[in-house]
Design an enzyme around this catalytic site. Structure first.
Site, mmCIF file in Angstrom:
data_model
loop_
_atom_site.group_PDB
_atom_site.id
_atom_site.type_symbol
_atom_site.label_atom_id
_atom_site.label_comp_id
_atom_site.label_asym_id
_atom_site.label_seq_id
_atom_site.Cartn_x
_atom_site.Cartn_y
_atom_site.Cartn_z
ATOM 1 N N LYS A 1 131.572 25.901 29.625
ATOM 2 C CA LYS A 1 132.779 25.235 30.089
ATOM 3 C C LYS A 1 133.957 25.618 29.188
ATOM 4 C CE LYS A 1 130.242 21.363 32.109
ATOM 5 N NZ LYS A 1 128.878 21.730 31.731
ATOM 6 N N GLU B 1 120.630 21.349 39.002
ATOM 7 C CA GLU B 1 120.836 20.105 38.257
ATOM 8 C C GLU B 1 121.432 19.032 39.161
ATOM 9 O OE1 GLU B 1 124.309 19.184 36.129
ATOM 10 O OE2 GLU B 1 124.859 21.301 35.890
#
Length: 789
Positions: A208, A73
């Site tokens: 996360k 990414e």
């Protein structure tokens, strides 16, 4: 491949596709065309590929030829880290992917183009822009592309680009998820819905840690997303911490197990993705309590300052980095690089599984494409010289490791090992009790196998037949990169039958090696492709003709690539480099006692020196007598060859080189420096284990290969001379106690756990260690004068 033609705007590959018959299309569809082309395969000449998609030539060719590719990414560059950490991290992650044997494909949007694979200049552009770059998810793609804008793709945006280009694996730091308080804000990341609708595997450090982890796992289950932890437990990681306190539904132990799961999912035609959660390496994990306190404080600050939506994650991560004095940023970089390495390992294994399936399909009913097909995966250029990444330049990284993948050119053998039980036997036609075991050997294969188990990702160039032996070889050696192993129709895979005495010593062997004579031009062609990638080392065994050995060595010399020659057999193979000028361009040789004598005699004959001078040495001699005889022979060889690693069987090893010191700082480059030198050093390493009971030895076949390859792997990885040799001897010990030349027990972690150096955490004498009776006083001894003690 994605070059537009003037005739109709279609890529050449699509024109080739249109020329195939319907039957051929069915067989080639998954083998040749990327996803983007498959979607267009029914178009007429007036149709066009999406003009917003730009796939780099390297990525396109890798996908078409089933080589491993890992998507990456770009929001970590544009929105995830400050400059210059964002650029150095992006380059470092691409380097990790390349060093592990895969092609990196960073996905980003640049001036209205969805790019899969970007240049170094484009990485710099993305990292240096303070404003004007978008954070692009599925929702934003159409608008940003239509407006000709630029930005970094999130997990969902990257998955879309990867899938369109035919890249099934994607590595990132951590994915988005269900935000805390989502029951009132309905804030759920598009990453989760993308995983439920796009068949791309995402390798991340879980989600996360600022998110609501149990709700995220529940949402992934609703979306039908397969979630598995990479490791021996199901503990689900939470970005900075290895264990979130929650469990994944599944676990995968190793790259191949993960690859099989992905391959099965693709074959089932499932439209959902897979999440593989990789715990952050232990040495980089921040204490959970400390990081959790920082997260809680950062989340509260975000609430007080009115930060919401897509701005929450970068804000919180930035504040957490400040609150932890930069430790979270270091951990972030470490986990992203680790995820990239894991993803590349999985991609390598998936590539092998898909290639094996392709081979099986084509062997069932070969389909010859029409002559109008101008380019096939096997004939396409390798693309190795088109890299613009700094990782393509040879040199040592900050840990002393030399980047790149070693290339091994050698024989593949189907071994049928016979070990006699009774020492009293005669060659009288009788039948004697013994043990018979089939495995795979060949010096080149053994070296490549051991290097693979040590995570060196070697490229193995070899040849096999189109028979049951070859099928078994591909199935049993799937952990190795076999894309350069050639199959020869109408030939039998080389085979070898070693006959061992009751103590494991080799009595004699019978070999059928005819297939290696059919290797010549294909070998040279494969080598030239790999040399363009600047490998740190080419390893060559003696199973090929003297002419081929000469061409290989001289080609490497022209590319300034060092060559390690493994003589293989004292009767014939040891002489081959001396039948041409090849021997003068070797960098390292690894003979045993008999091979050393043969090479020394061949050198003297080649130089026109007195051929009446003889040398005799036996393993039955005392260690001091062996060293006194062999060191002068090595000294003669070192006038022309920079390094000699002499294996002495149960007596140990002697390392001879031209460097003026023998310290732990001795590097791989130091050992293999070309050019003559007046200095000579010889270092003796005694046997590592005091337990030398010969009755416990199972087989000597492969022990020397494991020792030498582990030693060289250590030096390539920046380890010290003594540490590398200790681990090499441990690998040899494991081989001696196995009927398999390169046992499964050889691994980076296994050898590290058996270290006995002073002052290191991994230097434990574990009671469960397979090594017994290790010498506490073990260490190198200078024998440059030919005297021991």
């Amino acid at each position: 491949m994605l070059q537009w033609t003037a005739k109709c705007g279609l890529p050449r590959a699509l024109l080739a596709w249109s020329a195939l018959t319907p039957v051929a299309r069915g067989r080639v569809r998954e083998t040749v065309l990327p996803v983007a082309l498959r979607h267009q395969s029914s178009m007429t000449c007036g149709s066009a590929m999406p003009d917003f998609l730009r796939v780099s030539e390297e990525v396109s060719e890798a996908v078409a030829s089933r080589r491993p590719v890992v998507a990456l990414e770009s929001t970590i560059i544009t929105h995830g880290m400050p400059h210059p950490h964002n650029y150095s991290t992006a380059v470092g992650v691409e380097t990790c992917v390349r060093d592990a044997g895969a092609v990196p494909a960073t996905v980003a949007v640049l001036r209205g183009k969805l790019c899969v694979g970007v240049s170094d200049e484009e990485l710099q552009f993305l990292s240096e822009q303070d404003t004007g770059l978008w954070k692009i998810s599925r929702r934003d793609l159409a608008f940003v592309l239509g407006q000709g804008l630029s930005g970094g793709t999130t997990v969902s945006g990257t998955m879309i680009g990867a899938h369109m280009a035919g890249v099934p694996i994607f590595a990132t730091g951590g994915i988005g998820g269900v935000h805390r308080g989502a029951e009132t804000s309905f804030d759920v990341s598009a990453d989760l819905t993308e995983l439920g609708r796009t068949p791309v595997t995402v390798v991340s450090a879980g989600v996360k840690s600022i998110l609501d982890i149990p709700k995220t796992l529940e949402y992934l289950e609703t979306q039908g997303v397969n979630v598995a932890t990479f490791g021996k437990t199901r503990s689900f990681p939470a970005f900075f911490t290895r264990d979130s306190g929650y469990l994944s539904p599944h676990k995968v132990v190793g790259h191949m197990e993960a690859a099989r799961m992905i391959n099965t999912s693709l074959q089932l035609g499932l439209t959902s993705g897979i999440l593989i959660a990789v715990p952050i390496p232990k040495e980089h994990a921040v204490t959970g309590e400390v990081i959790q306190d920082a997260i809680d404080e950062a989340v509260e600050l975000a609430r007080l300052e009115g930060v919401s939506g897509r701005d929450v994650t970068p804000y919180v991560l930035s504040r957490v980095n400040e609150l932890t004095s930069g430790h979270s940023l270091k951990s972030n970089i470490a986990l992203v690089q680790n995820n990239a390495k894991v993803a590349a390992g999985i991609a390598n294994c998936l590539s092998q599984l898909r290639r094996a399936r392709d081979i099986s399909r084509w062997n069932q009913k070969p389909v010859a494409p029409p002559s109008s097909v101008a380019e096939t995966p096997s004939s396409a250029p390798s693309g190795g010289d088109r890299r613009s990444s700094p990782s393509s330049r040879r040199g040592r990284d900050e840990n002393g490791k030399i980047p790149g993948r070693p290339v091994v050119l050698g024989a593949t053998l189907s071994d049928l090992s016979v070990k006699l039980v009774d020492e009293d036997f005669k060659l009288d036609g009788g039948t004697y009790a013994g043990k018979v075991m089939q495995s795979f050997g060949g010096v080149g294969r053994n070296l490549a196998d051991c290097l693979s188990r040590l995570q060196m990702s070697p490229v193995f160039v070899s040849v096999v037949g189109n028979d049951a032996g070859a099928a078994a070889f591909f199935a049993n050696c799937s952990h190795m990169d076999l894309h350069s192993v050639l199959r020869v129709s109408g030939a039998s895979t080389a085979s070898y039958c070693p006959v061992l005495g009751s103590s494991g010593q080799l009595l004699f062997g019978v070999g059928d090696m005819d297939i290696n004579a059919q290797f010549d031009q294909d070998l040279i062609k494969s080598l030239q492709q790999e040399l363009a990638r600047s490998p740190p080392l080419v390893i060559l065994d003696g199973n090929f003709s003297a002419r081929v050995i000469g061409e290989v060595v001289l080609s490497c010399s022209r590319h300034d690539v060092p060559v390690w020659f493994e003589p293989t057999d004292l009767q014939v193979m040891s002489r081959k480099p001396f039948l041409s000028e090849a021997w003068k361009h070797l960098s390292l040789v690894t003979p045993n006692l008999g091979e050393l004598v043969t090479m020394w005699k061949s050198m003297r004959q080649n130089l026109g020196q007195d051929d009446t001078l003889d040398a005799v040495v036996s393993e039955n001699w005392s260690t001091s007598d062996i060293i006194e005889t062999c060191v002068p022979l090595c000294r003669d060889l070192l006038r022309h060859i920079p390094c000699v690693l002499l294996t002495l069987g149960r007596h140990g090893v002697v390392l001879c080189h031209r460097c003026p010191h023998n310290s732990e700082t001795l590097s791989f480059s130091d050992l293999l420096k070309a050019g003559q030198s007046g200095h000579f050093s010889a270092v003796y390493f005694p046997e590592l284990n005091k337990d030398s009971d010969i009755s416990r030895v199972v087989s000597v076949s492969g022990a020397g290969d494991c020792l030498a390859s582990t030693f060289v792997a250590g030096l390539l990885n920046g380890q010290g001379m003594t540490t590398s040799m200790r681990r090499g001897m441990q690998a040899a010990w494991l081989s001696l106690h196995s009927m398999t030349s390169v046992p499964d027990s050889i691994s980076v972690d296994g050898l590290r756990d058996c270290d006995v150096s002073e002052g290191r955490d991994d230097d434990k004498d574990d009671d469960n260690s397979v090594v017994t009776g290790r010498r506490r006083d073990w260490g190198p001894v200078d024998v440059s004068d030919g005297q021991l003690g």
